[in-house]
Design a protein around this motif. Sequence first.
Motif, PDB file in Angstrom:
ATOM      1  N   ASN A  87       0.893  -1.448   0.603  1.00 39.14           N
ATOM      2  CA  ASN A  87      -0.079   0.379  -0.078  1.00 39.14           C
ATOM      3  C   ASN A  87       0.406   1.293   0.279  1.00 39.14           C
ATOM      4  N   HIS A  88       0.467   2.132  -0.144  1.00 41.98           N
ATOM      5  CA  HIS A  88       0.672   3.527  -0.215  1.00 41.98           C
ATOM      6  C   HIS A  88       0.839   4.765   0.480  1.00 41.98           C
ATOM      7  N   PRO A  89       0.965   4.661   1.644  1.00 44.93           N
ATOM      8  CA  PRO A  89       0.412   5.915   2.942  1.00 44.93           C
ATOM      9  C   PRO A  89       1.094   7.094   2.829  1.00 44.93           C
ATOM     10  N   HIS A  90       2.404   7.271   2.677  1.00 45.52           N
ATOM     11  CA  HIS A  90       2.869   8.299   2.393  1.00 45.52           C
ATOM     12  C   HIS A  90       3.648   8.922   1.427  1.00 45.52           C
ATOM     13  N   GLY A  91       3.932   8.541   0.308  1.00 43.69           N
ATOM     14  CA  GLY A  91       4.330   8.592  -0.735  1.00 43.69           C
ATOM     15  C   GLY A  91       6.164   8.570  -0.733  1.00 43.69           C
ATOM     16  N   LEU A  92       6.496   9.763  -0.948  1.00 47.87           N
ATOM     17  CA  LEU A  92       8.435   9.254  -1.739  1.00 47.87           C
ATOM     18  C   LEU A  92       8.910   8.348   0.048  1.00 47.87           C
ATOM     19  N   VAL A  93       8.466   8.409   0.119  1.00 48.57           N
ATOM     20  CA  VAL A  93       9.427   7.919   2.147  1.00 48.57           C
ATOM     21  C   VAL A  93       9.071   6.058   1.955  1.00 48.57           C
ATOM     22  N   ASP A  94       7.489   6.158   1.066  1.00 53.01           N
ATOM     23  CA  ASP A  94       7.549   4.907   1.048  1.00 53.01           C
ATOM     24  C   ASP A  94       8.632   4.075   0.361  1.00 53.01           C
ATOM     25  N   GLY A  95       8.797   4.558  -1.010  1.00 52.59           N
ATOM     26  CA  GLY A  95       9.493   4.187  -2.064  1.00 52.59           C
ATOM     27  C   GLY A  95      11.572   4.365  -0.849  1.00 52.59           C
ATOM     28  N   PHE A  96      11.817   4.689  -0.237  1.00 49.94           N
ATOM     29  CA  PHE A  96      12.847   5.087  -0.040  1.00 49.94           C
ATOM     30  C   PHE A  96      12.920   4.209   1.290  1.00 49.94           C
ATOM     31  N   LEU A  97      12.169   3.543   1.863  1.00 51.92           N
ATOM     32  CA  LEU A  97      11.782   2.659   3.098  1.00 51.92           C
ATOM     33  C   LEU A  97      12.088   0.880   2.510  1.00 51.92           C
ATOM     34  N   LEU A  98      11.057   0.954   1.420  1.00 49.87           N
ATOM     35  CA  LEU A  98      11.261  -0.235   0.927  1.00 49.87           C
ATOM     36  C   LEU A  98      12.041  -0.631  -0.439  1.00 49.87           C
ATOM     37  N   ASP A  99      13.270   0.342  -0.248  1.00 49.89           N
ATOM     38  CA  ASP A  99      14.424   0.073  -0.828  1.00 49.89           C
ATOM     39  C   ASP A  99      15.750  -0.272  -0.030  1.00 49.89           C
ATOM     40  N   THR A 100      15.663   0.492   0.609  1.00 43.78           N
ATOM     41  CA  THR A 100      16.383  -0.062   1.800  1.00 43.78           C
ATOM     42  C   THR A 100      16.338  -1.273   2.376  1.00 43.78           C
ATOM     43  N   LEU A 101      15.223  -2.111   2.838  1.00 48.32           N
ATOM     44  CA  LEU A 101      14.706  -2.763   3.186  1.00 48.32           C
ATOM     45  C   LEU A 101      14.725  -4.300   2.196  1.00 48.32           C
ATOM     46  N   VAL A 102      13.985  -3.701   1.018  1.00 48.42           N
ATOM     47  CA  VAL A 102      14.261  -4.848   0.201  1.00 48.42           C
ATOM     48  C   VAL A 102      15.255  -5.395   0.088  1.00 48.42           C
ATOM     49  N   THR A 103      17.045  -4.230  -0.478  1.00 46.42           N
ATOM     50  CA  THR A 103      17.516  -4.929  -1.679  1.00 46.42           C
ATOM     51  C   THR A 103      18.687  -5.502  -0.532  1.00 46.42           C
ATOM     52  N   PRO A 104      19.093  -4.973   0.106  1.00 46.83           N
ATOM     53  CA  PRO A 104      20.130  -6.631   0.884  1.00 46.83           C
ATOM     54  C   PRO A 104      19.747  -7.987   0.840  1.00 46.83           C
ATOM     55  N   THR A 105      18.420  -8.393   0.460  1.00 47.33           N
ATOM     56  CA  THR A 105      17.716 -10.033  -0.074  1.00 47.33           C
ATOM     57  C   THR A 105      18.210 -10.339  -1.312  1.00 47.33           C
ATOM     58  N   ARG A 106      17.605  -8.661  -2.315  1.00 48.84           N
ATOM     59  CA  ARG A 106      17.135  -9.077  -3.212  1.00 48.84           C
ATOM     60  C   ARG A 106      18.347  -8.028  -3.954  1.00 48.84           C
ATOM     61  N   PRO A 107      19.816  -7.935  -4.278  1.00 48.22           N
ATOM     62  CA  PRO A 107      19.837  -6.701  -5.188  1.00 48.22           C
ATOM     63  C   PRO A 107      19.520  -6.965  -6.021  1.00 48.22           C
ATOM     64  N   ASP A 108      18.488  -7.233  -7.133  1.00 47.98           N
ATOM     65  CA  ASP A 108      18.772  -7.425  -7.865  1.00 47.98           C
ATOM     66  C   ASP A 108      17.196  -6.786  -7.898  1.00 47.98           C
ATOM     67  N   SER A 109      16.746  -6.473  -7.741  1.00 46.62           N
ATOM     68  CA  SER A 109      14.909  -5.946  -7.270  1.00 46.62           C
ATOM     69  C   SER A 109      15.503  -4.098  -8.138  1.00 46.62           C
ATOM     70  N   ARG A 110      14.495  -4.093  -8.447  1.00 53.21           N
ATOM     71  CA  ARG A 110      14.002  -2.676  -8.800  1.00 53.21           C
ATOM     72  C   ARG A 110      12.513  -1.988  -8.308  1.00 53.21           C
ATOM     73  N   LEU A 111      12.319  -1.056  -8.661  1.00 54.63           N
ATOM     74  CA  LEU A 111      10.944   0.122  -7.971  1.00 54.63           C
ATOM     75  C   LEU A 111      10.362   0.485  -9.236  1.00 54.63           C
ATOM     76  N   MET A 112       9.397   0.204  -9.067  1.00 53.19           N
ATOM     77  CA  MET A 112       8.646   0.760  -9.924  1.00 53.19           C
ATOM     78  C   MET A 112       7.988   2.469  -9.591  1.00 53.19           C
ATOM     79  N   ALA A 113       8.342   3.534  -9.658  1.00 53.05           N
ATOM     80  CA  ALA A 113       7.678   5.109  -9.426  1.00 53.05           C
ATOM     81  C   ALA A 113       7.993   6.119  -9.846  1.00 53.05           C
ATOM     82  N   PHE A 114       7.381   7.356  -9.101  1.00 48.72           N
ATOM     83  CA  PHE A 114       6.642   7.670 -10.159  1.00 48.72           C
ATOM     84  C   PHE A 114       8.133   8.720 -11.140  1.00 48.72           C
ATOM     85  N   TYR A 115       8.281   9.141 -12.306  1.00 50.69           N
ATOM     86  CA  TYR A 115       9.102   9.293 -12.826  1.00 50.69           C
ATOM     87  C   TYR A 115       9.745   9.823 -13.223  1.00 50.69           C
ATOM     88  N   VAL A 116       9.262  11.267 -11.739  1.00 49.46           N
ATOM     89  CA  VAL A 116       9.670  12.564 -11.232  1.00 49.46           C
ATOM     90  C   VAL A 116      11.078  12.098 -10.770  1.00 49.46           C
TER      91      VAL A 116
END
Length: 273
Positions: A87-116
Amino acid sequence: MQDRTAGPIRLRVKSKRLPAAVSGWLGRQFDRLLGFERFNAIYAGSAAFTSTALSRHFLDRLDMRVETDGEPLSRVPAEGPLLFVANHPHGLVDGFLLDTLVTPTRPDSRLMAFYVLGDVPEFRERLITVDPERKRSRRRRNLRGWREAYRLLSDGGSLVVFPAGAVARFDWAERRPRDPEWSPHIAALARRTGAAVMPIHIHGRNTWPFLFLGSISPKLQNLFLFSEMYRTRGRVLRITAGPLIGADELAALPSNDAAIAYLRARTEALANA
């Protein structure tokens, strides 16, 4: 050496009727009003980070702490197609949060995000960018994003996605903050590539004025995403990860609409976990 002081996120005012000095002044005022100036200041104060370290830097500068519960993210499959839906309750910080938490386990991960955010050099290679407004004029950008996502998962990669495509707003019928409609294209992506799915619920909400603005004008809400980020500083960001949903489980559902409704229900159920 890269000049980081200019900042990657700026509003450029272009008008043949205005002198360049006036256009530049207006741009700076809008940058300040919309929160771009402060975003750029945080960015300028960082080193030449990787995207994950830059995400961590933003969370640290905003004095945000992270708590996790539910299924340990460290136990997700280390390889094979995997979709994280949240879900997307906050905006930008949601992406920062999951980028920080997911990448150590899946360094191949990418994030679908706002084009800006694709204007930030460190994020450029990690993001698959889309336009939440889904205008006809932006269709090419979105099609390119969906193709990239399909190739990533088909090749056994991992993708973090917010299926609402936009931040939560106040739902008058439900009388609470809630994501807009989730896109069945996300379910189609998982089903076509045979990806497993991990649902993640991010707890919390934005300020009430921002939520109400979104219920009146989502376009205006998008404009103030950067400035809203600073109003949530100092918070504890808590996520609850749910059990992995296997590809067979999604394939058994009758349609993509049914599958995305199922994924949303599984994610929202984690709010009370």
